[in-house]
Scaffold this motif. Structure first.
Motif, mmCIF file in Angstrom:
data_model
loop_
_atom_site.group_PDB
_atom_site.id
_atom_site.type_symbol
_atom_site.label_atom_id
_atom_site.label_comp_id
_atom_site.label_asym_id
_atom_site.label_seq_id
_atom_site.Cartn_x
_atom_site.Cartn_y
_atom_site.Cartn_z
ATOM 1 N N ASP A 299 0.826 -1.202 0.000
ATOM 2 C CA ASP A 299 0.000 0.000 0.000
ATOM 3 C C ASP A 299 0.866 1.260 0.000
ATOM 4 N N LEU B 188 2.542 1.852 -3.441
ATOM 5 C CA LEU B 188 1.592 2.378 -4.422
ATOM 6 C C LEU B 188 1.257 3.834 -4.138
ATOM 7 N N ILE C 23 0.735 -5.567 -10.513
ATOM 8 C CA ILE C 23 0.682 -5.563 -9.041
ATOM 9 C C ILE C 23 0.132 -6.910 -8.620
ATOM 10 N N ARG D 43 -8.036 -3.774 -1.664
ATOM 11 C CA ARG D 43 -7.857 -2.517 -2.381
ATOM 12 C C ARG D 43 -6.884 -1.637 -1.606
ATOM 13 N N TYR E 218 -8.258 5.788 -5.723
ATOM 14 C CA TYR E 218 -7.156 4.857 -5.598
ATOM 15 C C TYR E 218 -5.893 5.434 -6.242
ATOM 16 N N TRP F 161 -2.301 1.883 -9.144
ATOM 17 C CA TRP F 161 -3.308 0.829 -9.042
ATOM 18 C C TRP F 161 -4.258 0.863 -10.231
ATOM 19 N N VAL G 258 -3.496 -6.072 -12.543
ATOM 20 C CA VAL G 258 -3.452 -6.637 -11.193
ATOM 21 C C VAL G 258 -3.511 -8.152 -11.312
ATOM 22 N N SER H 119 -10.737 -1.557 -9.799
ATOM 23 C CA SER H 119 -10.850 -0.245 -9.142
ATOM 24 C C SER H 119 -12.293 0.025 -8.749
#
Length: 232
Positions: free
Chosen positions: A44, A47, A164, A172, A204, A208, A213, A232
């Protein structure tokens, strides 16, 4: 000029993973607040901040000298057939930033040398301990297939990533301020925070939304790939 690295073989991969968690101890010079973070929290932060934190690796300096090896960001080269071995047998956690061999090479990074103790000592004496991993009969570390990007200033910015990797599909990242302001009641767009009732919108992180992902499926022991923005 983009470097042409050539085709990879069956035992190799074009993908390199910066895993944010592993079941093992940390070097004492890594800040305690980072050690205490979960793999999800570390991902987290990467990002949100769009950068890696770089630290000196194990064994880059003589015992007792402290972390005086060059700080670096570490990646593991991982073919699909090897992925479940890292997670199920070697303690890696399925939370990572994914990049490519070509990108790491363009940043001045490369694969480390896995060498016996006497050769590793020569790397250390030359101030290049961060480019080598010491191997012994019961400790080879070859499963990590490690690549490193030296970053003496301890930071490495992220303009983009290949993908990711996350451990479950409903995770998330934390939303971040967008710089856009609206009326908290009507939702009407406002010019800035000075307007009465102004509320800043959050969304976000850009990485991201812009990146594919990959979700680790523990039952099938493989990753499920989603297009940018799909989660998202």
């Amino acid at each position: 000029m983009v470097r042409e690295l050539g085709l990879v073989g069956l035992a190799q991969s074009e993908y390199l993973y910066h895993f944010t968690g592993r079941r093992r101890s940390w070097p004492h010079w890594v800040p305690k607040e980072i050690q205490l973070m979960t793999p999800m929290k570390r991902l987290d932060a990467i990002l949100r901040e769009r950068q890696f934190r770089a630290f000196a690796p194990f064994g880059a300096a003589k015992e007792g000298q402290g972390p005086n090896g060059t700080a670096r960001v570490c990646f593991s080269e991982c073919p699909p057939e090897h992925f479940d071995h890292l997670i199920l047998m070697r303690g890696f956690m399925p939370w990572a930033i994914v990049t490519t061999r070509e990108h790491v090479n363009r940043l001045g990074g490369g694969a480390v040398a896995y060498v016996p103790p006497q050769v590793h000592e020569e790397f250390v004496r030359a101030g290049l301990g961060h480019w080598a991993v010491r191997t012994e009969p019961n400790s080879t570390w070859l499963h990590e297939r490690e690549w490193r990007v030296p970053r003496p200033k301890g930071r490495a910015g992220l303009a983009s990533v290949t993908a990711i990797l996350i451990g479950y599909a409903d995770w998330r990242p934390t939303k971040v301020p967008t710089g856009q302001w609206v009326d908290g009641l009507s939702g009407e767009e406002l010019p800035g925070p000075e307007a009465p009732g102004a509320v800043q919108l959050e969304d976000y992180p850009a990485l991201w939304k812009e990146s594919p992902v990959w979700v680790w499926d523990s039952e099938r022991r493989e990753v499920v790939k989603y297009r940018p923005g799909e989660l998202s």
